[in-house]
Scaffold this motif. Structure first.
Motif, PDB file in Angstrom:
ATOM      1  N   VAL A 464       0.853  -1.181   0.000  1.00  0.00           N
ATOM      2  CA  VAL A 464       0.000   0.000   0.000  1.00  0.00           C
ATOM      3  C   VAL A 464       0.896   1.240   0.000  1.00  0.00           C
ATOM      4  O   VAL A 464       1.787   1.375   0.862  1.00  0.00           O
ATOM      5  CB  VAL A 464      -0.923   0.011   1.231  1.00  0.00           C
ATOM      6  CG1 VAL A 464      -1.837   1.232   1.198  1.00  0.00           C
ATOM      7  CG2 VAL A 464      -1.751  -1.262   1.287  1.00  0.00           C
ATOM      8  N   ILE A 465       0.672   2.133  -0.953  1.00  0.00           N
ATOM      9  CA  ILE A 465       1.438   3.376  -1.044  1.00  0.00           C
ATOM     10  C   ILE A 465       0.542   4.518  -0.577  1.00  0.00           C
ATOM     11  O   ILE A 465      -0.575   4.699  -1.085  1.00  0.00           O
ATOM     12  CB  ILE A 465       1.919   3.617  -2.487  1.00  0.00           C
ATOM     13  CG1 ILE A 465       2.820   2.448  -2.927  1.00  0.00           C
ATOM     14  CG2 ILE A 465       2.660   4.943  -2.599  1.00  0.00           C
ATOM     15  CD1 ILE A 465       3.249   2.529  -4.384  1.00  0.00           C
ATOM     16  N   VAL A 466       1.023   5.290   0.416  1.00  0.00           N
ATOM     17  CA  VAL A 466       0.241   6.397   0.980  1.00  0.00           C
ATOM     18  C   VAL A 466       0.938   7.710   0.665  1.00  0.00           C
ATOM     19  O   VAL A 466       2.150   7.758   0.416  1.00  0.00           O
ATOM     20  CB  VAL A 466       0.086   6.230   2.507  1.00  0.00           C
ATOM     21  CG1 VAL A 466      -0.684   4.968   2.837  1.00  0.00           C
ATOM     22  CG2 VAL A 466       1.431   6.196   3.206  1.00  0.00           C
ATOM     23  N   ILE A 479      -2.388   2.479   9.858  1.00  0.00           N
ATOM     24  CA  ILE A 479      -3.131   2.062   8.663  1.00  0.00           C
ATOM     25  C   ILE A 479      -2.831   0.601   8.343  1.00  0.00           C
ATOM     26  O   ILE A 479      -3.723  -0.184   8.001  1.00  0.00           O
ATOM     27  CB  ILE A 479      -2.759   2.975   7.468  1.00  0.00           C
ATOM     28  CG1 ILE A 479      -3.388   4.364   7.668  1.00  0.00           C
ATOM     29  CG2 ILE A 479      -3.235   2.368   6.154  1.00  0.00           C
ATOM     30  CD1 ILE A 479      -2.987   5.361   6.614  1.00  0.00           C
ATOM     31  N   SER A 480      -1.556   0.196   8.473  1.00  0.00           N
ATOM     32  CA  SER A 480      -1.192  -1.205   8.219  1.00  0.00           C
ATOM     33  C   SER A 480      -1.954  -2.138   9.154  1.00  0.00           C
ATOM     34  O   SER A 480      -2.485  -3.172   8.724  1.00  0.00           O
ATOM     35  CB  SER A 480       0.319  -1.382   8.404  1.00  0.00           C
ATOM     36  OG  SER A 480       0.680  -2.736   8.269  1.00  0.00           O
ATOM     37  N   PHE A 481      -2.022  -1.751  10.437  1.00  0.00           N
ATOM     38  CA  PHE A 481      -2.745  -2.580  11.408  1.00  0.00           C
ATOM     39  C   PHE A 481      -4.239  -2.639  11.084  1.00  0.00           C
ATOM     40  O   PHE A 481      -4.856  -3.712  11.116  1.00  0.00           O
ATOM     41  CB  PHE A 481      -2.526  -2.016  12.815  1.00  0.00           C
ATOM     42  CG  PHE A 481      -3.259  -2.757  13.890  1.00  0.00           C
ATOM     43  CD1 PHE A 481      -2.815  -3.989  14.337  1.00  0.00           C
ATOM     44  CD2 PHE A 481      -4.419  -2.228  14.447  1.00  0.00           C
ATOM     45  CE1 PHE A 481      -3.495  -4.672  15.325  1.00  0.00           C
ATOM     46  CE2 PHE A 481      -5.108  -2.907  15.428  1.00  0.00           C
ATOM     47  CZ  PHE A 481      -4.632  -4.133  15.861  1.00  0.00           C
ATOM     48  N   ASP A 482      -4.828  -1.481  10.735  1.00  0.00           N
ATOM     49  CA  ASP A 482      -6.273  -1.436  10.440  1.00  0.00           C
ATOM     50  C   ASP A 482      -6.617  -2.269   9.201  1.00  0.00           C
ATOM     51  O   ASP A 482      -7.657  -2.944   9.160  1.00  0.00           O
ATOM     52  CB  ASP A 482      -6.722   0.010  10.238  1.00  0.00           C
ATOM     53  CG  ASP A 482      -6.654   0.815  11.526  1.00  0.00           C
ATOM     54  OD1 ASP A 482      -6.610   0.192  12.607  1.00  0.00           O
ATOM     55  OD2 ASP A 482      -6.626   2.059  11.456  1.00  0.00           O
ATOM     56  N   ILE A 483      -5.736  -2.233   8.178  1.00  0.00           N
ATOM     57  CA  ILE A 483      -6.002  -3.008   6.962  1.00  0.00           C
ATOM     58  C   ILE A 483      -5.980  -4.506   7.273  1.00  0.00           C
ATOM     59  O   ILE A 483      -6.845  -5.267   6.815  1.00  0.00           O
ATOM     60  CB  ILE A 483      -4.980  -2.655   5.864  1.00  0.00           C
ATOM     61  CG1 ILE A 483      -5.225  -1.229   5.357  1.00  0.00           C
ATOM     62  CG2 ILE A 483      -5.071  -3.641   4.709  1.00  0.00           C
ATOM     63  CD1 ILE A 483      -4.187  -0.746   4.351  1.00  0.00           C
ATOM     64  N   THR A 484      -5.000  -4.948   8.069  1.00  0.00           N
ATOM     65  CA  THR A 484      -4.937  -6.377   8.417  1.00  0.00           C
ATOM     66  C   THR A 484      -6.181  -6.802   9.188  1.00  0.00           C
ATOM     67  O   THR A 484      -6.719  -7.888   8.954  1.00  0.00           O
ATOM     68  CB  THR A 484      -3.681  -6.674   9.247  1.00  0.00           C
ATOM     69  OG1 THR A 484      -3.668  -5.841  10.409  1.00  0.00           O
ATOM     70  CG2 THR A 484      -2.424  -6.419   8.445  1.00  0.00           C
ATOM     71  N   LYS A 498       0.358 -10.526   4.097  1.00  0.00           N
ATOM     72  CA  LYS A 498       1.272  -9.539   4.660  1.00  0.00           C
ATOM     73  C   LYS A 498       0.939  -8.177   4.079  1.00  0.00           C
ATOM     74  O   LYS A 498       0.850  -8.009   2.862  1.00  0.00           O
ATOM     75  CB  LYS A 498       2.723  -9.926   4.331  1.00  0.00           C
ATOM     76  CG  LYS A 498       3.748  -8.938   4.859  1.00  0.00           C
ATOM     77  CD  LYS A 498       5.157  -9.385   4.456  1.00  0.00           C
ATOM     78  CE  LYS A 498       6.202  -8.397   4.943  1.00  0.00           C
ATOM     79  NZ  LYS A 498       7.563  -8.796   4.509  1.00  0.00           N
ATOM     80  N   VAL A 499       0.741  -7.176   4.949  1.00  0.00           N
ATOM     81  CA  VAL A 499       0.387  -5.817   4.520  1.00  0.00           C
ATOM     82  C   VAL A 499       1.580  -4.907   4.768  1.00  0.00           C
ATOM     83  O   VAL A 499       2.044  -4.769   5.910  1.00  0.00           O
ATOM     84  CB  VAL A 499      -0.861  -5.302   5.273  1.00  0.00           C
ATOM     85  CG1 VAL A 499      -1.176  -3.878   4.831  1.00  0.00           C
ATOM     86  CG2 VAL A 499      -2.048  -6.219   5.015  1.00  0.00           C
ATOM     87  N   THR A 500       2.099  -4.282   3.710  1.00  0.00           N
ATOM     88  CA  THR A 500       3.236  -3.362   3.804  1.00  0.00           C
ATOM     89  C   THR A 500       2.785  -1.988   3.356  1.00  0.00           C
ATOM     90  O   THR A 500       2.318  -1.816   2.212  1.00  0.00           O
ATOM     91  CB  THR A 500       4.397  -3.842   2.913  1.00  0.00           C
ATOM     92  OG1 THR A 500       4.766  -5.173   3.296  1.00  0.00           O
ATOM     93  CG2 THR A 500       5.599  -2.928   3.062  1.00  0.00           C
TER      94      THR A 500
END
Length: 512
Positions: A464-466, A479-484, A498-500
């Motif tokens: 994910v690019i922010v 945001i990484s935690f919320d997406i997972t 895995k969410v990066t």
């Protein structure tokens, strides 16, 4: 003359008797006197002996009594001495207690004096503190409450930043440790479990020696093939394919019955409707016996005992079922073995885990049609046939239809996912695969500040690019935690994702 003599004789006899009687009485009297005298002497002797014995007994009893009295007096003297000793000890203890009480009173007075001194010092310190606060308020132009509020706000922000950083570090460390341990257990489990991969479909091919057999199978005006289809419930396709007849049916058991029946009919050579019904009936019984034998052999191979005969039959029917192209019996055996290994590694009951792993998909082979999910149906069957609550819960919860209530339940779910997610174990439709990747990307794009999202590694990683101007470093971690969390709650997927989150600041200038 004779009478006188007789009378004289009688008279002499009487006189003699009288004289004899007198003499006898006199002798008897003399003897009686002697006996009495002797008895009196003997009685006197006995009396003296008894008196002597009585005196001896009296002296003996007297000596024993005196000894007992002396013993009692000695005991009483000993007790008296002990009492005197205790009195002396009590007196000494009382004196010591009195001295201690005096020492305690003295210490108490010293403490009271120190407390008074400390109270005076505290009052002096409070007075000095108030003076300093008043001076600071005059110098800074702020009241104490305002300064306290500003300080608390600054401390709160600092603590929040440090807490977020600490939480992120802790989560990363926990993830690293947990991932290492989990990967170790999963890899060991997979390596120790080796089963053949089986891809099945909805058709079977019956090979024949020559195409002349096709005409005999079809029969006059198609009677034989219609009888076969009616008896087996299988669609028989006879086309131009050389030396092959296609059997089509979604039920693998029916396909197997049709294949074996056709083999017997072709081998025997007698093919007509009556013979077809007889052979199909015998083959059906043979398949049922084989199913029961397969179930027993599977339970024995896995070391599972005490299964209900109906559950054994269901396990046997798994051989003729497939799940997404994967043979259901092989899948269940694989899950059972992996569950046992994983339960052993985690210190749980491996036999119970193996039992639940073998039975987790029995809801896919019901004898009657139903609209219940296979996990719930399998749980109801297990409850019906006397399985333990932990096993029933693991069967019903392996697709999250019900709440997990035992530690074995998540193991069954994980091993089921591992067995189904192996490369080549199951067929996946390309459209559903692409749809899952698109759902992952759309889910990430729904968050504020996300500019782009890419699902890579077959959907196992989401990058994910922010925007750097919209999202800070601390926000990127959040945001990484919320997406997972949203992926876990809203999506179904094998393995893990895995969410990066990537945030970068670019400074671009152009020299002209």
């Amino acid at each position: 003359m004779d009478i006188t003599v007789i009378i004289a004789a009688i008279a002499g006899l009487a006189v003699g008797v009288g004289i004899g009687t007198v003499i006898f009485k006199a002798g008897l009297k003399k003897k009686g006197s002697a006996i009495i005298t002797e008895a009196e002497k003997e009685a006197e002797s006995i009396k003296k002996d008894k008196i002597l014995q009585a005196k001896e007994k009296f002296l003996e009893l007297k000596s024993e009594h005196e000894a007992q009295i002396a013993k009692r007096e000695a005991k009483m003297q000993e007790r008296h001495d002990k009492l005197k000793s205790r009195e002396r000890s009590a007196s000494q203890m009382l004196e010591q207690n009195k001295r201690k009480e005096k020492d305690v009173d003295r210490l108490k007075q010293q403490l009271e004096r120190k407390l008074e001194a400390n109270e005076r010092k505290e009052k002096d310190l409070e007075r000095m503190h108030r003076q300093q606060v008043e001076q600071l308020e005059v110098i800074s132009g702020l009241s104490g409450e305002d300064a306290k509020a500003q300080l608390m706000e600054a401390l709160r922000e600092e603590a929040k930043t440090e807490a977020a950083a600490s939480i992120a570090n802790t989560i990363e460390e926990a993830k690293l440790t947990a991932n290492q341990e989990a990967k170790k257990i999963v890899i060991q489990t997979i390596q120790r479990t080796a089963t053949e991969q089986a891809i099945e479909n909805a058709v079977s091919v019956f090979n024949i020696e020559n195409d002349d057999v096709k005409g005999r199978i079809i029969g006059r005006e198609g009677r034989n093939i219609r009888a076969l289809e009616a008896a087996t419930g299988v669609e028989i396709i006879v086309d131009d394919t050389p030396e092959a007849i296609i059997l089509s049916c979604f039920d693998p058991v029916r396909r197997e019955i049709a294949r074996l029946s056709m083999h017997k009919l072709v081998t025997d050579g007698r093919i007509h409707p009556a013979r077809i019904e007889e052979v199909v009936s015998k083959t059906s019984k043979q398949i049922e016996e084989e199913i029961a034998e397969i179930g027993k052999r599977t339970a024995i191979d896995l070391g599972i005992h005490g299964l209900h005969p109906e559950l054994i039959r269901m396990v046997g029917r798994m051989k003729y079922r497939s799940s997404y192209g994967q043979n259901l019996l092989q899948h269940s055996r694989e899950v059972a073995n992996m569950c046992a290994v994983m339960a052993s590694e985690l210190g749980l009951n491996p036999k119970l885990a193996k039992r639940a792993g073998l039975l987790h998909d029995i809801g896919k082979v019901p004898s009657e049609e139903t609209d219940l999910p296979h996990a719930i149906l399998g749980m109801q069957m297990a409850e019906k046939y006397g399985e333990k609550p932990d096993v029933c819960n693991a069967i019903g919860a392996h697709h999250d239809e019900i709440e997990m209530k035992s530690l074995i339940s998540p193991i069954i779910q994980v091993c089921d996912a591992i067995s189904g997610a192996r490369p080549g174990a199951r067929r996946q439709v390309a459209e559903s695969y692409i749809q899952r990747l698109k759902e992952l990307e759309d889910l990430a794009m729904s968050f504020r500040g996300v500019e782009k999202a890419y699902a890579i590694h077959a959907g196992r990683e989401l990058r994910v690019i922010v925007g750097s101007e919209k999202v800070g470093d601390a926000d990127a971690s959040q945001i990484s935690f919320d997406i997972t969390q949203k992926i876990q709650n809203e999506m179904t997927y094998p393995g893990q994702v895995k969410v990066t989150v990537i945030r970068e600041t670019r400074a671009v200038n152009v020299a002209k």
